[in-house]
Design a protein around this motif. Structure first.
Motif, PDB file in Angstrom:
ATOM      1  N   GLY A 212      10.958  -6.515  -3.282  1.00  0.00           N
ATOM      2  CA  GLY A 212      11.605  -5.475  -4.050  1.00  0.00           C
ATOM      3  C   GLY A 212      10.835  -4.193  -4.233  1.00  0.00           C
ATOM      4  O   GLY A 212      11.158  -3.393  -5.122  1.00  0.00           O
ATOM      5  N   VAL A 213       9.820  -3.959  -3.389  1.00  0.00           N
ATOM      6  CA  VAL A 213       9.111  -2.676  -3.456  1.00  0.00           C
ATOM      7  C   VAL A 213       9.479  -1.846  -2.229  1.00  0.00           C
ATOM      8  O   VAL A 213      10.297  -2.248  -1.405  1.00  0.00           O
ATOM      9  CB  VAL A 213       7.587  -2.884  -3.577  1.00  0.00           C
ATOM     10  CG1 VAL A 213       7.242  -3.498  -4.928  1.00  0.00           C
ATOM     11  CG2 VAL A 213       7.062  -3.759  -2.446  1.00  0.00           C
ATOM     12  N   CYS A 214       8.860  -0.688  -2.078  1.00  0.00           N
ATOM     13  CA  CYS A 214       9.307   0.305  -1.103  1.00  0.00           C
ATOM     14  C   CYS A 214       9.211  -0.168   0.344  1.00  0.00           C
ATOM     15  O   CYS A 214       8.164  -0.629   0.796  1.00  0.00           O
ATOM     16  CB  CYS A 214       8.470   1.571  -1.281  1.00  0.00           C
ATOM     17  SG  CYS A 214       9.056   2.978  -0.326  1.00  0.00           S
ATOM     18  N   GLY A 215      10.337  -0.051   1.068  1.00  0.00           N
ATOM     19  CA  GLY A 215      10.375  -0.310   2.498  1.00  0.00           C
ATOM     20  C   GLY A 215      10.331   0.979   3.292  1.00  0.00           C
ATOM     21  O   GLY A 215      10.097   2.065   2.745  1.00  0.00           O
ATOM     22  N   SER A 216      10.621   0.895   4.593  1.00  0.00           N
ATOM     23  CA  SER A 216      10.405   2.037   5.491  1.00  0.00           C
ATOM     24  C   SER A 216      11.667   2.618   6.107  1.00  0.00           C
ATOM     25  O   SER A 216      11.574   3.547   6.903  1.00  0.00           O
ATOM     26  CB  SER A 216       9.444   1.631   6.619  1.00  0.00           C
ATOM     27  OG  SER A 216       8.147   1.402   6.130  1.00  0.00           O
ATOM     28  N   LEU A 217      12.847   2.100   5.782  1.00  0.00           N
ATOM     29  CA  LEU A 217      14.067   2.583   6.414  1.00  0.00           C
ATOM     30  C   LEU A 217      14.244   4.087   6.190  1.00  0.00           C
ATOM     31  O   LEU A 217      14.221   4.580   5.063  1.00  0.00           O
ATOM     32  CB  LEU A 217      15.278   1.838   5.871  1.00  0.00           C
ATOM     33  CG  LEU A 217      16.632   2.257   6.458  1.00  0.00           C
ATOM     34  CD1 LEU A 217      16.692   1.924   7.950  1.00  0.00           C
ATOM     35  CD2 LEU A 217      17.784   1.584   5.705  1.00  0.00           C
ATOM     36  N   GLY A 218      14.433   4.818   7.289  1.00  0.00           N
ATOM     37  CA  GLY A 218      14.621   6.251   7.209  1.00  0.00           C
ATOM     38  C   GLY A 218      13.338   7.055   7.167  1.00  0.00           C
ATOM     39  O   GLY A 218      13.367   8.286   7.269  1.00  0.00           O
ATOM     40  N   TYR A 219      12.223   6.371   7.037  1.00  0.00           N
ATOM     41  CA  TYR A 219      10.917   7.043   6.958  1.00  0.00           C
ATOM     42  C   TYR A 219       9.929   6.433   7.964  1.00  0.00           C
ATOM     43  O   TYR A 219       8.725   6.418   7.729  1.00  0.00           O
ATOM     44  CB  TYR A 219      10.343   6.920   5.536  1.00  0.00           C
ATOM     45  CG  TYR A 219      11.129   7.683   4.498  1.00  0.00           C
ATOM     46  CD1 TYR A 219      10.792   8.993   4.157  1.00  0.00           C
ATOM     47  CD2 TYR A 219      12.215   7.087   3.865  1.00  0.00           C
ATOM     48  CE1 TYR A 219      11.524   9.687   3.201  1.00  0.00           C
ATOM     49  CE2 TYR A 219      12.952   7.774   2.901  1.00  0.00           C
ATOM     50  CZ  TYR A 219      12.594   9.070   2.582  1.00  0.00           C
ATOM     51  OH  TYR A 219      13.312   9.759   1.625  1.00  0.00           O
ATOM     52  N   GLU A 220      10.454   5.943   9.055  1.00  0.00           N
ATOM     53  CA  GLU A 220       9.607   5.234  10.007  1.00  0.00           C
ATOM     54  C   GLU A 220       8.459   6.103  10.518  1.00  0.00           C
ATOM     55  O   GLU A 220       7.306   5.644  10.578  1.00  0.00           O
ATOM     56  CB  GLU A 220      10.449   4.725  11.172  1.00  0.00           C
ATOM     57  CG  GLU A 220      11.430   3.617  10.816  1.00  0.00           C
ATOM     58  CD  GLU A 220      12.760   4.120  10.258  1.00  0.00           C
ATOM     59  OE1 GLU A 220      13.644   3.287   9.993  1.00  0.00           O
ATOM     60  OE2 GLU A 220      12.912   5.361  10.101  1.00  0.00           O
ATOM     61  N   GLU A 221       8.750   7.335  10.921  1.00  0.00           N
ATOM     62  CA  GLU A 221       7.702   8.209  11.456  1.00  0.00           C
ATOM     63  C   GLU A 221       6.664   8.544  10.384  1.00  0.00           C
ATOM     64  O   GLU A 221       5.458   8.559  10.657  1.00  0.00           O
ATOM     65  CB  GLU A 221       8.298   9.493  12.031  1.00  0.00           C
ATOM     66  CG  GLU A 221       9.165   9.288  13.261  1.00  0.00           C
ATOM     67  CD  GLU A 221      10.613   8.952  12.915  1.00  0.00           C
ATOM     68  OE1 GLU A 221      10.911   8.785  11.703  1.00  0.00           O
ATOM     69  OE2 GLU A 221      11.436   8.862  13.840  1.00  0.00           O
ATOM     70  N   VAL A 222       7.127   8.826   9.178  1.00  0.00           N
ATOM     71  CA  VAL A 222       6.219   9.143   8.074  1.00  0.00           C
ATOM     72  C   VAL A 222       5.282   7.974   7.803  1.00  0.00           C
ATOM     73  O   VAL A 222       4.057   8.142   7.687  1.00  0.00           O
ATOM     74  CB  VAL A 222       7.014   9.497   6.802  1.00  0.00           C
ATOM     75  CG1 VAL A 222       6.086   9.635   5.590  1.00  0.00           C
ATOM     76  CG2 VAL A 222       7.807  10.773   7.004  1.00  0.00           C
ATOM     77  N   ASP A 223       5.861   6.791   7.689  1.00  0.00           N
ATOM     78  CA  ASP A 223       5.048   5.625   7.355  1.00  0.00           C
ATOM     79  C   ASP A 223       4.105   5.257   8.493  1.00  0.00           C
ATOM     80  O   ASP A 223       2.942   4.894   8.254  1.00  0.00           O
ATOM     81  CB  ASP A 223       5.948   4.443   7.002  1.00  0.00           C
ATOM     82  CG  ASP A 223       6.698   4.664   5.687  1.00  0.00           C
ATOM     83  OD1 ASP A 223       6.391   5.652   4.988  1.00  0.00           O
ATOM     84  OD2 ASP A 223       7.589   3.853   5.381  1.00  0.00           O
ATOM     85  N   ALA A 224       4.579   5.323   9.727  1.00  0.00           N
ATOM     86  CA  ALA A 224       3.718   5.000  10.860  1.00  0.00           C
ATOM     87  C   ALA A 224       2.520   5.944  10.907  1.00  0.00           C
ATOM     88  O   ALA A 224       1.382   5.517  11.165  1.00  0.00           O
ATOM     89  CB  ALA A 224       4.504   5.067  12.163  1.00  0.00           C
ATOM     90  N   ARG A 225       2.749   7.226  10.654  1.00  0.00           N
ATOM     91  CA  ARG A 225       1.636   8.190  10.636  1.00  0.00           C
ATOM     92  C   ARG A 225       0.671   7.887   9.499  1.00  0.00           C
ATOM     93  O   ARG A 225      -0.555   7.968   9.667  1.00  0.00           O
ATOM     94  CB  ARG A 225       2.166   9.615  10.519  1.00  0.00           C
ATOM     95  CG  ARG A 225       2.792  10.151  11.796  1.00  0.00           C
ATOM     96  CD  ARG A 225       2.948  11.665  11.743  1.00  0.00           C
ATOM     97  NE  ARG A 225       3.823  12.095  10.650  1.00  0.00           N
ATOM     98  CZ  ARG A 225       5.133  12.265  10.775  1.00  0.00           C
ATOM     99  NH1 ARG A 225       5.735  12.040  11.945  1.00  0.00           N
ATOM    100  NH2 ARG A 225       5.851  12.672   9.740  1.00  0.00           N
ATOM    101  N   ASP A 226       1.222   7.525   8.335  1.00  0.00           N
ATOM    102  CA  ASP A 226       0.347   7.160   7.213  1.00  0.00           C
ATOM    103  C   ASP A 226      -0.489   5.929   7.558  1.00  0.00           C
ATOM    104  O   ASP A 226      -1.700   5.888   7.305  1.00  0.00           O
ATOM    105  CB  ASP A 226       1.173   6.896   5.959  1.00  0.00           C
ATOM    106  CG  ASP A 226       1.624   8.170   5.269  1.00  0.00           C
ATOM    107  OD1 ASP A 226       1.109   9.258   5.625  1.00  0.00           O
ATOM    108  OD2 ASP A 226       2.499   8.086   4.382  1.00  0.00           O
TER     109      ASP A 226
END
Length: 493
Positions: A212-226
Motif C-alpha cells: 500500500g505504499v507508492c508504486g511506479s505506474l506512470g512514473y517509470e522513467e522518473v523512478d528508473a533514473r532515481d
C-alpha cells in the motif's frame, strides 16, 4: 552379460557426514575461488565484483587480463570500474594465503546480457516485512561478510516493499521513508558497493505496492533514473493492484524494462507477477532477467491438502519444474525466495490456519532442488543470527556450484518411483548433477541406473552434501528417509 554394480546409501540421520572427507569451512584452509566464473555487464556502466573466495584469512588476490577501466583491490578482492568497450574478457585470478594459492579463470562479458548465472543474495521480506531499516541492511551486509556467505556468491542485498512513503512527492519522485532510511538509499548503496555487494530495490507496476505504499505506474522513467542515481543494481517489480490482463501486464513491464535499460547502470530486472500470466513466455522480450513462476512461497513442505490455495516447497517444485525449457544464461525461472532457516518465524509470508516451519532435512531438500532448477538463491532468514546447521545448508559450496554452473541448464525430472523423483541437470564440461528426492512420508528404496544421466559405462560419483567421493558405479540403489534429497555429481569414468 553386463555387470551391474550396486551402491547402497542409507540416510538415517540428517547431515550425517562422519565418514566423509574433511571439508574446510568458509574461512579455513587453502584458498578456493568459488563461482560464478562468468559475469555480465553493460558497456559504460559500473562493474562491481567481489571475488567469492573461501579460505583462511588474511588473503590477497592478483589478476591478469582485466579489461581497461577495471581495477582490483588486492586486499579485499573487489574488482570495480567501468568498461566502455563491449567484448569477452578472460581474467586469470590468483588467490593466496598462508596455506597456498589457487588459480581460477573469470569470464567478464561486456555486452547486452546480465545475470549469466542465477542471482544470489538476500531479501528483506520473508522474515522482516515492514520492519525494514537502514540498520538492518547494514547489519545484514556485515553478517554476510562475517559468516562467509558473500564469499560463496551471495552478493545482492535486496530491499523489498515498504522502504517508501505512500504518496509520491510534489516533485513527482518517490519519497524515501526517512524514519527507516535517514541517510537515503544512495548512502546504503555506496556502503554496500564498497564491500562488494550490489543493492536491490522494490516497486510495483501500479499506483501502490502490495503493502500500500507508492508504486511506479506512470512514473517509470522518473523512478528508473532515481534508482540508477542512487546506485541500485536490481529491481523487483511487483504487480499488486494492476489489471489481470496479460496484455496490460506486458505493456507495463515493458515500460519499466525500457526505462531501466535507458539508465547508466546495469540493473537486473525481476518480473514478479506470480506466474498468473505465464511470464516465461514473454518476460525476456520486455527486458526481464528472471520472473516469478508461482504464487508466494510459504515456509512449509507441502500445502496441497491444506485447502488454503497456498504454496509450499513441493507445490512450487511441481510448477517450476515443468518450465526448464524457458530458462538459460541471462533468463531464469524464479520459484521465489528461499525460506531456509526461517522455522515459521515470519509474519510476512505465513498466514492462515497452517502450521509453518520446516525441518533441517526439508530445508536441505529445498536448497537442493532450487540449485537443481537453476533458480535465483535469495535467502530470507535472519542471517545475523542463525545456527550453524542452517549456515551449513546455505554455504555448501558444492551445491551452490551446481546452481551457478555456467552452462545454465535448469534440471528436469526424468523418472519417478513411488514418492521418489530422479532429477538430472547437465553441467559444464560434460559432468551431470543427479538428485533423488523422497517427497513422501515413508522411507523409500529407489534404483538409479546412471544411463538416465547419459552414462554408458561407469561414472565417478561424488555426494555433494557429504563432500565425499563414493567411487565408480554403473547403477545406484538408494534408501532414502522421508523428505530427504541426495545430490550426486557424476563425472565420466
Amino acid at each position: 552379460m553386463k555387470k551391474v554394480v550396486w551402491f547402497v546409501l542409507v540416510f538415517t540421520l540428517f547431515g550425517c557426514s562422519g565418514n566423509g572427507e574433511k571439508f574446510d569451512g568458509v574461512f579455513e584452509g587453502r584458498p578456493r575461488v568459488n563461482p560464478p566464473y562468468v559475469v555480465g555487464n553493460y558497456p559504460g556502466t559500473e562493474f562491481i565484483f567481489a571475488i567469492p573466495t573461501s579460505g583462511e584469512r588474511p588473503m590477497t588476490w592478483t589478476v591478469e587480463g582485466l579489461p581497461e577501466g577495471l581495477t582490483l583491490n588486492e586486499k579485499t578482492g573487489i574488482i570495480r570500474g567501468v568498461v566502455k568497450e563491449a567484448g569477452d574478457y578472460g581474467v586469470k585470478i590468483t588467490a593466496k594465503n598462508a596455506h597456498g594459492s589457487q588459480v581460477s579463470e573469470l569470464q567478464i562479458r561486456i555486452g547486452k546480457e546480465l545475470a549469466l548465472t542465477p542471482v544470489m543474495g538476500w531479501n528483506s521480506w520473508n522474515t522482516f516485512g515492514q520492519h525494514l531499516t537502514e540498520a538492518l541492511i547494514i547489519e545484514t551486509a556485515e553478517a554476510l561478510i562475517a559468516n562467509g556467505m558473500r564469499d560463496l556468491g551471495y552478493n545482492y542485498i535486496n530491499i523489498d516493499d515498504l522502504w517508501q512513503l505512500k504518496e509520491r512527492g510534489a516533485d513527482g519522485h518517490i519519497v524515501i521513508d526517512s524514519t527507516k532510511f535517514p541517510r537515503g538509499i544512495k548512502y546504503v548503496a555506496d556502503y554496500l558497493h564498497e564491500r562488494g555487494f550490489r543493492l536491490g530495490i522494490y516497486s510495483d507496476a501500479s499506483k501502490y505496492t502490495c503493502a500500500g505504499v507508492c508504486g511506479s505506474l506512470g512514473y517509470e522513467e522518473v523512478d528508473a533514473r532515481d534508482f540508477a542515481e542512487w546506485g541500485v543494481d536490481l529491481l523487483k517489480y511487483d504487480y499488486c493492484g494492476a489489471p489481470a490482463s496479460r496484455d496490460t501486464a506486458i505493456v507495463r513491464y515493458r515500460k519499466m524494462g525500457e526505462a531501466l535499460r535507458a539508465t547508466d547502470r546495469s540493473i537486473i530486472y525481476n518480473i514478479c507477477e506470480w506466474g498468473r500470466r505465464k511470464p516465461w513466455e514473454w518476460a525476456k522480450e520486455v527486458g526481464g532477467h528472471y520472473w516469478r513462476t508461482t504464487e508466494d512461497i510459504r515456509d512449509a513442505w507441502d500445502l496441497r491438502e491444506s485447502g488454503t490455495g497456498l504454496y509450499g516447497i513441493m507445490d512450487i517444485i511441481d510448477v517450476n519444474g515443468e518450465l526448464a525449457d524457458y530458462a538459460g544464461p541471462g533468463f531464469w525461472n524464479d520459484p521465489d525466495m528461499l525460506v531456509v532457516g526461517i522455522f515459521g518465524n515470519s509474519s510476512s509470508i505465513n498466514s492462515g490456519k497452517v502450521q509453518y516451519g520446516c525441518t533441517l532435512k526439508e530445508y536441505r531438500t529445498h536448497m537442493s532442488m532450487w540449485c537443481m532448477m537453476a533458480a535465483p538463491l535469495l535467502s530470507g532468514n535472519d542471517v545475523r543470527n542463525m545456527p550453524d546447521s542452517v549456515l551449513n545448508i546455505l554455504t555448501n559450496p558444492e551445491i551452490i556450484a551446481i546452481n551457478q554452473d555456467q552452462l545454465g541448464i535448469q534440471g528436469k525430472m526424468v523418472k519417478k518411483e513411488g514418492d521418489c523423483e530422479i532429477w538430472i541437470k547437465p553441467l559444464y564440461k560434460g559432468e551431470v548433477a543427479l538428485a533423488v528426492m523422497n517427497r513422501g512420508e515413508q522411507a523409500e528404496k529407489v534404483e538409479v541406473p546412471l544411463q538416465l544421466a547419459g552414462f554408458v559405462n561407469k561414472a565417478l560419483v561424488r555426494d555433494v552434501w557429504l563432500h565425499r567421493d563414493l567411487g565408480e558405479y554403473e547403477s545406484l540403489k538408494l534408501d532414502l528417509e522421508p523428505h530427504v534429497t541426495v545430490v550426486l555429481r557424476l563425472t565420466q569414468h
